[in-house]
Structures are given as C-alpha cells and as structure tokens.
Design a protein around this motif. Structure first.
Motif, mmCIF file in Angstrom:
data_model
loop_
_atom_site.group_PDB
_atom_site.id
_atom_site.type_symbol
_atom_site.label_atom_id
_atom_site.label_comp_id
_atom_site.label_asym_id
_atom_site.label_seq_id
_atom_site.Cartn_x
_atom_site.Cartn_y
_atom_site.Cartn_z
ATOM 1 N N LYS A 3 0.845 -1.196 0.000
ATOM 2 C CA LYS A 3 0.000 0.000 0.000
ATOM 3 C C LYS A 3 0.878 1.244 0.000
ATOM 4 C CE LYS A 3 -4.163 -1.877 2.038
ATOM 5 N NZ LYS A 3 -4.727 -2.170 0.744
ATOM 6 N N LEU A 4 0.416 2.244 -0.736
ATOM 7 C CA LEU A 4 1.082 3.536 -0.852
ATOM 8 C C LEU A 4 0.046 4.614 -0.605
ATOM 9 C CD1 LEU A 4 3.378 5.490 -1.867
ATOM 10 C CD2 LEU A 4 2.429 5.148 -4.164
ATOM 11 N N THR A 5 0.357 5.547 0.279
ATOM 12 C CA THR A 5 -0.518 6.695 0.488
ATOM 13 C C THR A 5 0.096 7.890 -0.219
ATOM 14 O OG1 THR A 5 -1.281 5.862 2.621
ATOM 15 C CG2 THR A 5 -1.601 8.215 2.192
ATOM 16 N N VAL A 6 -0.707 8.519 -1.067
ATOM 17 C CA VAL A 6 -0.283 9.704 -1.809
ATOM 18 C C VAL A 6 -1.086 10.890 -1.300
ATOM 19 C CG1 VAL A 6 -0.111 10.796 -4.074
ATOM 20 C CG2 VAL A 6 0.275 8.324 -3.850
ATOM 21 N N GLY A 56 6.375 6.105 6.920
ATOM 22 C CA GLY A 56 6.448 4.711 6.513
ATOM 23 C C GLY A 56 7.860 4.177 6.602
ATOM 24 N N PRO A 57 8.114 3.036 5.980
ATOM 25 C CA PRO A 57 9.423 2.385 6.065
ATOM 26 C C PRO A 57 10.468 3.052 5.166
ATOM 27 C CG PRO A 57 7.924 1.072 4.752
ATOM 28 C CD PRO A 57 7.134 2.233 5.274
ATOM 29 N N VAL A 58 10.803 4.275 5.504
ATOM 30 C CA VAL A 58 11.720 5.091 4.705
ATOM 31 C C VAL A 58 13.085 4.423 4.547
ATOM 32 C CG1 VAL A 58 12.865 7.341 4.572
ATOM 33 C CG2 VAL A 58 10.507 7.182 5.405
ATOM 34 N N ASP A 59 13.550 3.759 5.596
ATOM 35 C CA ASP A 59 14.876 3.130 5.555
ATOM 36 C C ASP A 59 14.950 1.979 4.557
ATOM 37 O OD1 ASP A 59 15.779 4.923 7.441
ATOM 38 O OD2 ASP A 59 15.442 3.572 9.128
ATOM 39 N N ALA A 60 13.801 1.462 4.118
ATOM 40 C CA ALA A 60 13.794 0.361 3.154
ATOM 41 C C ALA A 60 13.917 0.859 1.707
ATOM 42 C CB ALA A 60 12.519 -0.469 3.314
ATOM 43 N N LEU A 61 13.838 2.175 1.515
ATOM 44 C CA LEU A 61 13.976 2.734 0.166
ATOM 45 C C LEU A 61 15.442 2.726 -0.256
ATOM 46 C CD1 LEU A 61 11.602 5.802 0.500
ATOM 47 C CD2 LEU A 61 11.182 3.732 -0.860
ATOM 48 N N PRO A 62 15.683 2.631 -1.562
ATOM 49 C CA PRO A 62 17.074 2.737 -2.011
ATOM 50 C C PRO A 62 17.598 4.147 -1.734
ATOM 51 C CG PRO A 62 15.588 2.721 -3.895
ATOM 52 C CD PRO A 62 14.755 2.452 -2.672
ATOM 53 N N PRO A 63 18.900 4.275 -1.491
ATOM 54 C CA PRO A 63 19.447 5.612 -1.255
ATOM 55 C C PRO A 63 19.394 6.463 -2.520
ATOM 56 C CG PRO A 63 21.205 3.995 -1.398
ATOM 57 C CD PRO A 63 19.915 3.229 -1.447
ATOM 58 N N VAL A 64 19.483 7.757 -2.335
ATOM 59 C CA VAL A 64 19.515 8.683 -3.468
ATOM 60 C C VAL A 64 20.828 8.466 -4.226
ATOM 61 C CG1 VAL A 64 19.538 11.111 -4.149
ATOM 62 C CG2 VAL A 64 18.116 10.377 -2.224
ATOM 63 N N ASP A 93 7.092 -5.228 -0.814
ATOM 64 C CA ASP A 93 6.535 -5.506 0.509
ATOM 65 C C ASP A 93 7.325 -4.791 1.603
ATOM 66 O OD1 ASP A 93 4.502 -7.080 -0.519
ATOM 67 O OD2 ASP A 93 5.639 -8.938 -0.330
ATOM 68 N N ALA A 94 8.614 -4.552 1.356
ATOM 69 C CA ALA A 94 9.458 -3.882 2.352
ATOM 70 C C ALA A 94 9.043 -2.434 2.582
ATOM 71 C CB ALA A 94 10.926 -3.940 1.934
ATOM 72 N N VAL A 95 8.406 -1.806 1.610
ATOM 73 C CA VAL A 95 7.985 -0.408 1.766
ATOM 74 C C VAL A 95 6.466 -0.274 1.874
ATOM 75 C CG1 VAL A 95 10.055 0.579 0.720
ATOM 76 C CG2 VAL A 95 8.083 0.075 -0.719
ATOM 77 N N ASP A 96 5.793 -1.379 2.189
ATOM 78 C CA ASP A 96 4.354 -1.351 2.411
ATOM 79 C C ASP A 96 4.030 -0.305 3.468
ATOM 80 O OD1 ASP A 96 1.632 -2.186 2.298
ATOM 81 O OD2 ASP A 96 1.954 -3.477 4.039
ATOM 82 N N GLY A 97 3.112 0.599 3.157
ATOM 83 C CA GLY A 97 2.736 1.657 4.090
ATOM 84 C C GLY A 97 3.455 2.971 3.863
ATOM 85 N N LEU A 98 4.215 3.061 2.789
ATOM 86 C CA LEU A 98 4.933 4.296 2.471
ATOM 87 C C LEU A 98 3.942 5.439 2.253
ATOM 88 C CD1 LEU A 98 7.838 5.344 1.841
ATOM 89 C CD2 LEU A 98 7.290 4.977 -0.568
ATOM 90 N N VAL A 99 4.313 6.629 2.715
ATOM 91 C CA VAL A 99 3.483 7.826 2.542
ATOM 92 C C VAL A 99 4.332 8.887 1.856
ATOM 93 C CG1 VAL A 99 2.109 9.617 3.673
ATOM 94 C CG2 VAL A 99 2.192 7.300 4.653
ATOM 95 N N VAL A 100 3.828 9.417 0.738
ATOM 96 C CA VAL A 100 4.507 10.494 0.035
ATOM 97 C C VAL A 100 3.540 11.655 -0.156
ATOM 98 C CG1 VAL A 100 6.098 8.937 -1.187
ATOM 99 C CG2 VAL A 100 3.977 9.641 -2.306
ATOM 100 N N ARG A 101 4.113 12.857 -0.151
ATOM 101 C CA ARG A 101 3.359 14.077 -0.429
ATOM 102 C C ARG A 101 3.876 14.626 -1.755
ATOM 103 N NH1 ARG A 101 5.008 19.081 1.371
ATOM 104 N NH2 ARG A 101 6.273 18.025 2.941
ATOM 105 N N VAL A 102 2.965 14.897 -2.682
ATOM 106 C CA VAL A 102 3.360 15.416 -3.989
ATOM 107 C C VAL A 102 3.777 16.871 -3.832
ATOM 108 C CG1 VAL A 102 2.582 15.865 -6.344
ATOM 109 C CG2 VAL A 102 1.737 13.848 -5.126
#
Length: 106
Positions: A3-6, A56-64, A93-102
């Motif tokens: 799931k992703l919240t936008v 959300g699970p920010v640490d599971a994202l790839p680095p910039v 699945d590792a970033v399930d629940g991620l929340v981003v603001r456009v």
C-alpha cells in the motif's frame, strides 16, 4: 500488494494498492494523480515527479543516487530532506505503508 498513500497538494489523500516492482510514479500516474507530471516517463531527466517521503518504512527505500541527487537540483518546489523523484522509488513488501506528499509544483 504493498500500500502507498499519496497526499496531493490539495490535502486529499489516496491509498493505492501497488504491484510490487512498480515505481511510486507509475502507481500515482496510473491512479490519476495528475499533479505528478512525469514528463520523461521515469528516465530521471525532467524532475517532474518530485515527491516528499513523509512516513512509513523510509529506511527500506534505495538511497539517493548521484544521478537522482543531480536531478533534484532542478525541482521547482523547494527541496526538503525527504525530497525524492518518485520514478526512483520502487514499491515492494518492504515499503508497504509508504506515505509520500506530492510537491506543490512540478
């Protein structure tokens, strides 16, 4: 399915079910989030898919990467610590629940 919240600039939030492997950009544009322009289609050259990762699970994202960091230098909205190009954020699945603001402007 992760799931992703936008969060749109207007304040409206949408929760999306995203197939693993799709990027945040692909999921948002497929769901009709028109504020993400994604002019280059995910080639990391236009910076028109700028989002702020807010929860959300920010640490599971790839680095910039160096390339993404350079492209973020051209965003129209202010760059913040959570600024990312949504084309560079793969859903899993590792970033399930991620929340981003456009970002308010692309």
């Amino acid at each position: 399915m992760p799931k992703l919240t936008v969060q749109r600039p207007s304040g409206v939030e949408e929760v999306l079910d995203v197939p693993a492997g799709d990027s945040v950009m692909e999921a948002a544009t497929a769901a009709g989030v028109s504020e993400i322009e994604a002019i280059c289609g995910g080639d990391m050259i236009c910076s028109t898919c700028h989002v702020y990762v807010v929860d959300g699970p920010v640490d599971a994202l790839p680095p910039v990467s160096d390339e993404e960091d350079e492209a973020l230098g051209f965003v129209k909205a202010p760059r913040e610590p959570g600024s990312r190009l949504s084309c560079q954020l793969p859903m899993s699945d590792a970033v399930d629940g991620l929340v981003v603001r456009v970002a308010p402007t692309q």
